[in-house]
Structure formats: structure tokens, C-alpha cells
Design an enzyme around this catalytic site. Structure first.
Site, mmCIF file in Angstrom:
data_model
loop_
_atom_site.group_PDB
_atom_site.id
_atom_site.type_symbol
_atom_site.label_atom_id
_atom_site.label_comp_id
_atom_site.label_asym_id
_atom_site.label_seq_id
_atom_site.Cartn_x
_atom_site.Cartn_y
_atom_site.Cartn_z
ATOM 1 N N GLU A 17 -22.690 0.596 60.575
ATOM 2 C CA GLU A 17 -22.943 -0.043 59.271
ATOM 3 C C GLU A 17 -22.033 0.578 58.203
ATOM 4 O O GLU A 17 -21.856 1.800 58.157
ATOM 5 C CB GLU A 17 -24.401 0.151 58.847
ATOM 6 C CG GLU A 17 -24.659 -0.506 57.487
ATOM 7 C CD GLU A 17 -26.025 -0.183 56.909
ATOM 8 O OE1 GLU A 17 -27.003 -0.744 57.402
ATOM 9 O OE2 GLU A 17 -26.082 0.625 55.964
ATOM 10 N N PHE A 52 -21.092 0.239 53.796
ATOM 11 C CA PHE A 52 -21.544 -0.369 52.535
ATOM 12 C C PHE A 52 -20.342 -0.736 51.674
ATOM 13 O O PHE A 52 -19.233 -0.211 51.882
ATOM 14 C CB PHE A 52 -22.533 0.537 51.788
ATOM 15 C CG PHE A 52 -21.960 1.867 51.344
ATOM 16 C CD1 PHE A 52 -21.262 1.998 50.147
ATOM 17 C CD2 PHE A 52 -22.134 3.001 52.134
ATOM 18 C CE1 PHE A 52 -20.746 3.220 49.742
ATOM 19 C CE2 PHE A 52 -21.616 4.236 51.740
ATOM 20 C CZ PHE A 52 -20.924 4.336 50.545
ATOM 21 N N TYR A 84 -40.107 -13.537 50.175
ATOM 22 C CA TYR A 84 -39.973 -12.589 51.290
ATOM 23 C C TYR A 84 -38.773 -12.965 52.153
ATOM 24 O O TYR A 84 -38.319 -14.122 52.115
ATOM 25 C CB TYR A 84 -41.238 -12.607 52.159
ATOM 26 C CG TYR A 84 -42.471 -12.165 51.426
ATOM 27 C CD1 TYR A 84 -42.609 -10.836 51.006
ATOM 28 C CD2 TYR A 84 -43.496 -13.070 51.132
ATOM 29 C CE1 TYR A 84 -43.735 -10.427 50.315
ATOM 30 C CE2 TYR A 84 -44.631 -12.654 50.444
ATOM 31 C CZ TYR A 84 -44.742 -11.331 50.038
ATOM 32 O OH TYR A 84 -45.851 -10.918 49.345
#
Ligand SMILES: Cc1cc2nc3c(=O)[nH]c(=O)nc-3n(C[C@H](O)[C@H](O)[C@H](O)COP(=O)(O)OP(=O)(O)OC[C@H]3O[C@@H](n4cnc5c(N)ncnc54)[C@H](O)[C@@H]3O)c2cc1C
Length: 342
Positions: free
Chosen positions: A23, A25, A129
Site C-alpha cells: 500500500e 499513500f 456507509y
């Protein structure tokens, strides 16, 4: 290609070693973005199953995710998963991000709600949500995207310790179309394994991709655990606290602790893939992969070369810079000296 298809292929044989992914960012500066492209490209030589790029609701950084996913998929040819949050954002931004991912050949979206505003006010927007975002993506794109969902082995802070409730909502996300789960970071292997058994008992069948956070400094280790509200096992504190002021030792011991945790969850048979929160850095993740024997020393050496290895059999063992690099205005060392810039 879809992440779940890649997982199935990679693990067609039960003896296959664990696969892994990274991952990243979105960086704050233009130079940071360029540095990160270089890093992603080089780390891809380690053969991760995919990379993913986080989403920042609001401002330039959300469109930056879209741009970066386009570049990594289209230009760099990296299998990419785009994070996408759905609250506190215009529907148009979500539509544009999905269309751009579609156009660039990205087939994987981690569908998230996003955190509520820091000032305590109500979230705004068309979705409440992550569940609603999943349904929306399905309604617009059918099965085109492989949809990832977030899982919380130690509970979501808003559920106040009600694990059954967190698992119930996780199941609802799977049933709405979630194809795989990426988890919140954790250091307690026992709690994680227990949670994996519980979600299976609750009827959750999709692959679990555990989020692994390397340990680089003592302060960052404590801070991240606190933010995520996760339990730190006693033996982590016992081994790290006495060396807390020596960053190099903390990284070495922290690496060993995370390696042991990864070995434990893999040996327990609950996962066959490890997802690393790289924090846009490579050293700590590399040390763990090397310790787990998932990458070879040769792969790491090759990765550190500032050029791709020749496929020409006469030049395959070259370890000096090809001639055209001499024409560059700045040396490799100068250009890469601040590669850790976020
Ligand atoms: C792997 C991972 C990656 C992440 N990446 C990013 C990122 O790139 N950008 C970013 O801003 N944030 C990111 N986050 C943080 C995430 O946005 C927050 O944790 C957020 O608070 C919850 O997101 P969610 O998708 O899990 O929400 P949801 O699944 O919607 O859950 C949020 C809360 O609501 C409850 N809930 C869910 N459904 C219902 C329902 N139907 N009725 C009532 N209650 C319900 C849940 O139990 C939970 O307490 C990430 C988190 C993880 C674990």
C-alpha cells in the site's frame, strides 16, 4: 486483472508460498509523487500481486489518487487497487474516479466509508456507509470491478467493542458484493486468528488480506497502534522498550517481531497473502520480506539498480550503468538522495 483471480492463480497449489502486496499513500508534493512512482516501479520488481493507493477525501489529494491510479495502471503497467471513500464528497467526484479507473484498466476498488469529520459534525454526501458505495458500484458497473472491503480484527472504534455487530456489518458488505477483505493493522496474531475463525463461522467466505504495518521507530509504532486502537502484545513491549532510543535496533527487532507474527498467521492457515502498509518507504518492508524468504537477495540487488537488467544474454550480468545514463545532468545519487520524501 482482478485481485481475487490473481490470488486463485497464485494459490492453485496449496504448497505455494504466501503472496504479498504494497500500500502507498498520496504524497503531498509534486517531487514526492515523482519519487513515489520511481519507488513503486522499483518495488514492483519484487513481484507483489498488486499495489494500492489510498484516498484522501477533499481537496487536491482525492483527484491525485485518481491521477496516480491512472499513471500506475496505464503508464507503469502495475496491477493497482484504488481506495475510494464515499462520505463528505460530491457524487461527481466518486463518479469521475470510478470512470477514470475503468478507463485506465484498473479493476480493483477498495470501497470505504471514510472517517467522520474531526470536528465531530455529521458526515455529508449521498452515502452513509461503505455498504452503500458497494451497492452503487455494483449498480453502475456490474461485475467489472473486484471490490475490496475494510475489516477490523480488533473491532471498529465506533462499535465500542461489540464484535458481533462489526462482523454482522462486514457480512452485509460481503453480501452486497464485497470480493475480498483488507484488514486494519494489528500486532496480536492470536486475536487476528481468532477473528478469522469467527468471521468464517458467521458465513464470511471471501479472502482475508491482512494489513501488516512494519516497525520503523518506537514512537511511530506506539502512535500508530494508538490511532488504530489495537492491542500491543506484551512480548512486543518487552523486546522493543529497552532499545526504544536506538532506531536501528528498533527496526531490526521490530522486523523480527513482525516476521514472527506473519509466520504465525500463515502457519495457522487463515491467510496466504500479506499486505504491507509501506508508508511510502521500502527498507522496513524489504527486511520483512527477506526474513520471510519471500524475496531473494538477488531480487533486492536487482531492484537497487537504477536501470532495468538487460535481457540480452551477453549483457545480463552487467553491474555498471549503461552508457546513456552518463548524459544525465545529475548523478543517480543526487537525484535519489531524498527518495524518502513523503
Ligand atoms: C484497509 C483499510 C484501508 C483504508 N483506507 C482508507 C483510505 O484510503 N482513505 C480513508 O480516508 N480512510 C481509509 N480507511 C479508514 C476508513 O475509512 C475508516 O476506518 C472508516 O471509519 C470506516 O470505513 P469502512 O469502510 O470500514 O466503513 P463501514 O463499513 O461503513 O463501517 C463504519 C462503521 O459503521 C458501522 N456500520 C457499517 N454498516 C452499517 C450499517 N448498515 N448500519 C449501521 N452501522 C453500520 C461499522 O460497524 C463501523 O462501525 C481505511 C481503513 C482500512 C481498514
Amino acid at each position: 486483472m482482478k485481485i481475487t483471480d490473481k490470488l486463485s492463480h497464485a494459490h492453485a497449489s496449496e504448497q505455494a508460498p504466501p503472496t504479498f502486496s504494497f500500500e502507498f499513500f498520496t504524497p503531498k508534493t509534486t517531487q514526492g509523487v515523482q519519487n513515489l512512482y520511481d519507488r513503486m516501479d522499483r518495488m514492483y520488481n519484487l513481484n507483489p500481486l498488486f499495489i494500492d493507493i489510498t484516498w484522501n477525501a477533499g481537496g487536491r489529494l482525492s483527484t491525485l489518487t485518481t491521477e496516480m491510479v491512472n499513471t500506475t495502471s496505464t503508464v507503469l503497467g502495475l496491477e493497482t487497487c484504488m481506495h475510494l471513500t464515499c462520505t463528505n464528497m460530491d457524487l461527481k467526484l466518486i463518479d469521475d474516479a470510478l470512470q477514470s479507473a475503468y478507463d485506465s484498466g484498473c479493476q480493483n476498488i477498495l470501497a470505504l466509508r471514510g472517517d467522520p469529520p474531526l470536528d465531530g459534525s455529521e458526515s455529508t454526501g449521498d452515502f452513509k456507509y461503505a455498504l452503500h458505495l458497494i451497492k452503487y458500484i455494483k449498480s453502475k458497473y456490474g461485475d467489472h470491478f473486484n471490490i475490496g472491503i475494510a475489516g477490523y480484527p480488533e473491532g471498529h472504534p465506533e462499535d465500542e467493542g461489540d464484535q458481533a455487530k462489526t462482523i454482522e456489518f462486514l457480512k452485509a458488505k460481503q453480501d452486497a458484493g464485497g470480493d475480498f477483505i483488507v484488514t486494519q493493522m494489528f500486532y496480536d496474531a492470536d486475536r487476528f486468528i481468532d477473528w478469522c475463525h469467527k468471521i468464517r463461522e458467521a458465513g464470511i467466505t471471501i479472502p482475508v488480506i491482512p494489513g501488516i504495518m512494519p516497525i520503523s521507530t518506537y514512537a511511530a509504532f506506539l502512535r500508530r497502534a494508538k490511532w488504530s486502537e489495537i492491542h500491543i502484545p506484551q512480548h512486543f513491549m518487552e523486546r522493543l522498550t529497552p532499545i526504544k532510543d536506538d532506531d536501528a535496533k528498533v527496526r531490526e527487532e521490530g522486523t523480527q517481531l513482525v516476521i514472527e507474527m506473519c509466520q504465525r498467521i500463515v502457519e495457522a492457515g487463515v491467510v496466504n497473502h500479506l499486505h504491507f502498509y509501506t508508508m511510502n518507504l521500502e527498507k522496513a518492508t524489504l527486511m520483512i520480506l527477506e526474513g520471510l524468504n519471500l524475496v531473494s537477495k538477488q531480487q533486492i540487488t536487482d531492484m537497487k539498480q537504477p536501470w532495468r537488467k538487460s535481457l540480452n544474454p551477453n549483457r545480463i550480468n552487467e553491474s555498471v550503468r549503461p552508457i546513456f545514463w552518463k548524459n544525465r545532468k545529475f548523478t543517480y545519487i543526487q537525484r535519489t538522495s531524498n527518495w524518502d520524501e513523503p
